[in-house]
Write a protein that holds these residues in place. Structure first.
Motif, PDB file in Angstrom:
ATOM      1  N   LEU A   7       0.815  -1.212   0.000  1.00 18.24           N
ATOM      2  CA  LEU A   7       0.000   0.000   0.000  1.00 18.24           C
ATOM      3  C   LEU A   7       0.854   1.270   0.000  1.00 18.24           C
ATOM      4  O   LEU A   7       0.321   2.373   0.081  1.00 18.24           O
ATOM      5  N   ALA A   8       2.173   1.103  -0.079  1.00 19.67           N
ATOM      6  CA  ALA A   8       3.071   2.247  -0.009  1.00 19.67           C
ATOM      7  C   ALA A   8       3.105   3.019  -1.323  1.00 19.67           C
ATOM      8  O   ALA A   8       2.606   2.565  -2.361  1.00 19.67           O
ATOM      9  N   TYR A   9       3.727   4.175  -1.272  1.00 12.88           N
ATOM     10  CA  TYR A   9       3.877   5.025  -2.454  1.00 12.88           C
ATOM     11  C   TYR A   9       4.963   4.451  -3.360  1.00 12.88           C
ATOM     12  O   TYR A   9       6.120   4.328  -2.962  1.00 12.88           O
ATOM     13  N   SER A  10       4.619   4.051  -4.572  1.00  8.36           N
ATOM     14  CA  SER A  10       5.559   3.515  -5.564  1.00  8.36           C
ATOM     15  C   SER A  10       6.538   2.518  -4.937  1.00  8.36           C
ATOM     16  O   SER A  10       7.741   2.742  -4.903  1.00  8.36           O
ATOM     17  N   PRO A  11       6.039   1.406  -4.410  1.00  9.11           N
ATOM     18  CA  PRO A  11       6.956   0.442  -3.762  1.00  9.11           C
ATOM     19  C   PRO A  11       7.920  -0.187  -4.762  1.00  9.11           C
ATOM     20  O   PRO A  11       7.601  -0.375  -5.931  1.00  9.11           O
ATOM     21  N   HIS A  12       9.095  -0.531  -4.266  1.00  9.10           N
ATOM     22  CA  HIS A  12      10.134  -1.181  -5.061  1.00  9.10           C
ATOM     23  C   HIS A  12      10.382  -2.582  -4.509  1.00  9.10           C
ATOM     24  O   HIS A  12       9.934  -2.935  -3.423  1.00  9.10           O
ATOM     25  N   GLU A  13      11.131  -3.344  -5.262  1.00 11.92           N
ATOM     26  CA  GLU A  13      11.429  -4.715  -4.838  1.00 11.92           C
ATOM     27  C   GLU A  13      12.272  -4.741  -3.580  1.00 11.92           C
ATOM     28  O   GLU A  13      12.243  -5.720  -2.835  1.00 11.92           O
ATOM     29  N   THR A  14      13.041  -3.701  -3.339  1.00 14.78           N
ATOM     30  CA  THR A  14      13.895  -3.652  -2.141  1.00 14.78           C
ATOM     31  C   THR A  14      13.329  -2.693  -1.094  1.00 14.78           C
ATOM     32  O   THR A  14      14.075  -2.204  -0.236  1.00 14.78           O
ATOM     33  N   SER A  15      12.047  -2.421  -1.144  1.00 17.91           N
ATOM     34  CA  SER A  15      11.426  -1.527  -0.151  1.00 17.91           C
ATOM     35  C   SER A  15      11.336  -2.221   1.205  1.00 17.91           C
ATOM     36  O   SER A  15      11.086  -3.424   1.294  1.00 17.91           O
ATOM     37  N   ARG A  16      11.520  -1.443   2.253  1.00 16.69           N
ATOM     38  CA  ARG A  16      11.332  -1.892   3.637  1.00 16.69           C
ATOM     39  C   ARG A  16      10.693  -0.756   4.426  1.00 16.69           C
ATOM     40  O   ARG A  16      10.753   0.401   4.023  1.00 16.69           O
ATOM     41  N   LEU A  17      10.084  -1.116   5.536  1.00 13.31           N
ATOM     42  CA  LEU A  17       9.578  -0.109   6.460  1.00 13.31           C
ATOM     43  C   LEU A  17      10.698   0.282   7.417  1.00 13.31           C
ATOM     44  O   LEU A  17      11.347  -0.582   8.009  1.00 13.31           O
ATOM     45  N   GLY A  18      10.889   1.589   7.580  1.00 17.67           N
ATOM     46  CA  GLY A  18      11.983   2.043   8.428  1.00 17.67           C
ATOM     47  C   GLY A  18      11.858   1.589   9.868  1.00 17.67           C
ATOM     48  O   GLY A  18      12.865   1.390  10.549  1.00 17.67           O
TER      49      GLY A  18
END
Length: 280
Positions: free
Chosen positions: A238-249
């Motif tokens: 549900l994040a803004y423009s997520p990427h394959e290497t996205s993580r939650l801080g």
């Protein structure tokens, strides 16, 4: 005439008296039966149950001090014992004493059950950093690429960005190991941490109920950081423009293995606490 006839009949055949009690004995049972009054010595006094205070506000003994109750409350909502002790000491150093210690701690906690903090989070973060400083914990340095230095709004379809340009634009952040990226953005002590806080919104107080603290880990560092778990991935979708290497801080905790890490900051954020970005 009947008076003349009746004596003759009585003399001739005596009247039989039917044993009515034999046939209607069940109707002779008394409706109310008096109960025997017990002897005074046999009367036992009623037991009175005294409700004790819950673990969140009382210590092990019945005469716990407000300080002990404050520590117990902090531990009951998930803080370590040394952190609880540090919070109480910090309040005493600021002039809070007596019953006001427990009252102040509860007031600062706010509606902690739903992640609505009223100041306790900042105090706890300050205490944690002081404990890390006393224990001699090492600081971890990482680098953040601002949104304008890479194609942050193209999602997973973006090509590999110019690494030289990203490194030239990245700013340095340092913090104690054991802190999350979100903690650094909210409570960091250097200028890099403050700049990071301007890019990360952190709307849910770090309880993984939003995606505003999304970061994109550099491909070369993603293996060291690790992949997200299912619950985290659900929020990243549900994040803004997520990427394959996205993580939650809030889920990335600094360690010695992440010293020198490179992360990229997204251009925007979908704040699920205020807006649900779904079509009707």
């Amino acid at each position: 005439r009947i008076w003349k006839w009746l004596p003759a009949r009585l003399d001739a055949r005596p009247i039989q008296i039917f044993p009515l009690q034999k046939y209607y004995s069940s109707f002779y049972m008394p409706i109310f039966r008096p109960l025997p009054f017990p002897h005074p010595q046999a009367i036992r006094p009623a037991r009175v149950r005294v409700r004790s205070l819950s673990r969140s506000s009382a210590g092990s003994g019945g005469s716990s001090s407000p300080e002990d109750k404050g520590r117990s409350f902090l531990v009951s909502i998930g803080h370590e014992g040394k952190v609880a002790e540090g919070v109480v000491k910090a309040l005493k150093a600021s002039g809070v004493s007596g019953p006001a210690i427990l009252t102040t701690i509860r007031a600062l906690a706010g509606r902690w059950e739903v992640g609505e903090d009223a100041g306790l989070e900042a105090l706890v973060a300050s205490v944690r950093q002081e404990i890390s400083r006393i224990e001699g914990k090492a600081k971890v340095t990482f680098f953040c690429v601002p949104p304008e230095a890479w194609s942050s709004d193209m999602g997973s379809e973006t090509a590999r960005d110019d690494r030289g340009r990203m490194l030239a634009s990245a700013f340095e952040v340092s913090a104690f190991e054991g802190m999350s990226i979100t903690d650094v953005a909210k409570f960091g002590e250097n200028s890099g941490s403050q700049l990071l806080g301007e890019y990360l919104e952190c709307a849910c107080s770090g309880i993984m109920a939003c995606s505003t603290c999304q970061i994109v880990v550099d491909e070369d560092w993603f293996h060291a950081v690790g992949e997200p778990e299912d619950a985290e991935q659900d929020m990243l979708d549900l994040a803004y423009s997520p990427h394959e290497t996205s993580r939650l801080g809030c889920q990335v905790v600094l360690s010695a293995d992440l010293d020198g890490m490179l992360i990229k900051l997204p251009k925007g954020a979908n704040n699920m606490m205020d807006n649900i970005p779904f079509e009707d």
